[in-house]
Design a protein around this motif. Structure first.
Motif, short mmCIF file in Angstrom:
data_model
loop_
_atom_site.label_atom_id
_atom_site.label_comp_id
_atom_site.label_asym_id
_atom_site.label_seq_id
_atom_site.Cartn_x
_atom_site.Cartn_y
_atom_site.Cartn_z
N PRO A 99 91.18 108.60 85.28
CA PRO A 99 92.26 107.74 85.76
C PRO A 99 91.89 106.99 87.04
O PRO A 99 92.29 105.83 87.22
N THR A 100 91.11 107.65 87.90
CA THR A 100 90.74 106.97 89.15
C THR A 100 89.86 105.76 88.86
O THR A 100 90.05 104.68 89.43
N LEU A 101 88.92 105.93 87.92
CA LEU A 101 88.07 104.79 87.56
C LEU A 101 88.89 103.67 86.91
O LEU A 101 88.67 102.49 87.16
N ILE A 102 89.85 104.08 86.06
CA ILE A 102 90.66 103.05 85.39
C ILE A 102 91.51 102.29 86.41
O ILE A 102 91.65 101.07 86.34
N ALA A 103 92.02 103.03 87.41
CA ALA A 103 92.87 102.37 88.41
C ALA A 103 92.12 101.22 89.10
O ALA A 103 92.73 100.22 89.48
N CYS A 104 90.79 101.37 89.26
CA CYS A 104 90.00 100.33 89.94
C CYS A 104 90.17 98.97 89.26
O CYS A 104 90.37 97.96 89.91
N TYR A 105 90.07 98.96 87.93
CA TYR A 105 90.14 97.64 87.29
C TYR A 105 91.50 97.32 86.71
O TYR A 105 91.83 96.15 86.51
N LEU A 330 98.23 106.57 87.43
CA LEU A 330 96.78 106.69 87.50
C LEU A 330 96.34 107.13 88.89
O LEU A 330 95.51 108.02 89.05
N VAL A 331 96.94 106.50 89.92
CA VAL A 331 96.56 106.82 91.31
C VAL A 331 97.05 108.23 91.69
O VAL A 331 96.37 108.98 92.36
N VAL A 388 82.66 102.10 80.16
CA VAL A 388 82.35 103.48 80.51
C VAL A 388 83.60 104.36 80.37
O VAL A 388 83.56 105.46 79.82
N CYS A 389 84.73 103.84 80.82
CA CYS A 389 85.96 104.63 80.72
C CYS A 389 86.41 104.74 79.27
O CYS A 389 86.55 105.84 78.74
N SER A 390 86.65 103.59 78.63
CA SER A 390 87.32 103.62 77.34
C SER A 390 86.42 104.05 76.19
O SER A 390 86.89 104.66 75.24
N ASN A 391 85.13 103.69 76.26
CA ASN A 391 84.28 103.99 75.11
C ASN A 391 83.42 105.22 75.31
O ASN A 391 82.76 105.66 74.38
#
Ligand code: TRP
Length: 456
Positions: A99-105, A330-331, A388-391
């Motif tokens: 979630p932290t990585l997803i929050a970035c974008y 996410l955060v 990287v996150c989704s796949n």
């Protein structure tokens, strides 16, 4: 997300609404249409529907069961149910990282919505010729500063909400905004299919071109399905822990998955016809809705300027709210982790996450402009984060969740959770099918898709 005094949802509808609230977001409105456009149109849609029903739904059930059984947050759930096995204790950390990585974008796209909200307020779409309106996106996104500032603004408000604890206020707001968004999508859909040239967009979604079907289509469709249902990152495990023991999880899970699916398909039918009518390339990438939806508003603005402007303002406002509620959760995952494990104060944890997500987000944002030339493994920085996150990470984590429910938890426990101790006759009857999906179909499919994605 992590709550010490575990509250319970009040009733079935409340459970579905809360889970659908987490699931429905930019994943449906923004990500789904552009994935369809990039990965083969109707063929992608069909694979996506199948993946949702046969893979994501079992994973969803697995996560709800793990949450409800362990009665705790995602990371501790695996630890507790595996009696603190070191592997599962470590695996739980992935649920913090993703979630932290997803929050970035995610917040970069949140920023785009903010900018488009401002554009709507200044009547930009009504005052631009429809043919030129998609060009607005190109000049916006390639200018370095505005998207970065909007991203930081969006993230600052999100983190501010997490820090200030006015979360429940925002969540109440989202209960109103989601239905509004739904209605707006339907209106946009109706208008968009009536545009000249829209027919090819409808055909694009309905007539599969099987030659478009590649191993990548499967990987992207499955990743999209997990992403859209907030799977593989602890969100549904946490929600599961709030579900009452009396609830029939088959009904609530299927209800959530189907509403998420419907929302995505509606968004697809609202956006693709406009894409074709406007002459935009369906594979145009993450900017797709920012190019096509304003085209609808610009067209409508020629005859109904006031209505069109009002709709544009309301549309981007509701997109912002949908994006923000998702980004808050996410955060919150990272924040509660830093607070509980590193003993940080809420304010500091929020500040740290702002720096991390803000920093990486700036790189993602710039990758549409000045850093466009920077390619890693053939992808821009933004695409790399998303990929990287989704796949990768989502597939790994969803696999772990489903393996955990299928192979680590005793069959008796899974049966007990699925049938509420044998009190639900219908669930009892279909249990063997669900257990088979959980134990064999979902994990094997995820593994095969994961590897063919790399090898072919
Ligand atoms: N499913 C959300 C969407 O479609 C995005 C999302 C993924 C999310 N994981 C989440 C939202 C966790 C809240 C919590 O946009």
């Amino acid at each position: 997300m992590v709550s010490r005094n575990r509250e319970k949802f009040g009733g079935r509808l409340a459970v579905i609404l809360a889970m659908a609230g987490s699931a429905i977001g930019l994943g449906n409105i923004w990500r789904f249409p552009y994935m369809v456009g990039e990965h083969g149109g109707a063929a992608f849609v069909i694979v996506y529907i199948l993946a949702t029903l046969f893979i994501s739904l079992p994973v969803f059930l697995a996560e709800v069961m793990i949450g409800r059984r362990s009665h705790t947050n995602a990371r501790d759930a695996f630890a507790r149910l595996s009696r603190h096995h070191p592997f599962w204790r470590t695996a739980g950390y992935l649920t913090i990282l993703i979630p932290t990585l997803i929050a970035c974008y995610y917040s970069v796209i949140g920023g785009w919505s903010v900018d488009y909200f401002f554009k709507s307020c200044s009547l930009a779409f009504v005052h631009t010729a429809p043919e030129e309106v998609s060009g607005l996106f190109g000049s916006f996104v390639s200018s370095a500063w505005t998207p970065v500032l909007m991203h930081l603004l969006f993230l600052a408000v999100t983190v501010g909400v997490v820090a200030g604890g006015v979360k429940s206020g925002i969540e109440k707001f989202s209960k109103v905004s989601l239905p509004i968004l739904f209605v707006l999508i339907v209106v946009i859909l109706a208008y968009s299919v009536s545009l000249p040239g829209a027919g090819s967009g409808v055909r694009y979604l309905l007539h599969p071109d099987w030659s478009e079907l590649t191993p990548r289509t499967f990987a992207y469709a499955m990743g999209q399905s997990f992403y859209s249902l907030s799977l593989g990152m602890g969100a549904i495990i946490t929600y599961g822990s709030y579900v009452s023991k009396k609830e029939n999880i088959l009904v609530t899970s299927t209800g959530t998955a189907v509403s998420d699916l419907l929302f995505a398909i509606l968004a697809g039918f609202a956006i693709m016809p406009a894409v074709f009518a406007a002459g935009i390339e369906p594979g145009a990438g993450p900017g797709l809705i920012f190019q096509s939806v304003p085209y609808v508003f610009a067209q409508m603005g020629e005859t109904l300027p006031v209505l069109s402007s009002a709709m544009a303002i309301l549309f981007f406002l509701t997109v912002i709210v949908a994006a923000m509620t998702s980004c808050i959760s996410l955060v919150e995952v990272g924040v509660s982790f830093l607070m509980e494990r590193a003993g940080m104060k809420r304010g500091r944890a929020c500040a740290l996450l702002f720096l991390i997500c803000g920093g990486f987000g700036v790189l993602c944002s710039l990758s549409f402009g000045p850093l466009r030339g920077v390619q890693i493994a053939g992808m821009s920085i933004f695409d790399l984060f998303d990929w990287v996150c989704s796949n990768i990470l989502l597939l790994v984590m969803a696999l772990l969740a489903v393996l955990f429910a299928g192979w680590i938890l005793p069959r008796r426990v899974v049966h007990d959770e699925f049938t509420n101790g044998g009190t639900l006759p219908v669930n009892d009857r279909i249990f063997p099918v669900v257990y088979f999906l959980l134990r064999w179909v979902a994990p094997v499919a995820v593994v095969i898709i994961f590897f063919t994605n790399f090898m072919l």
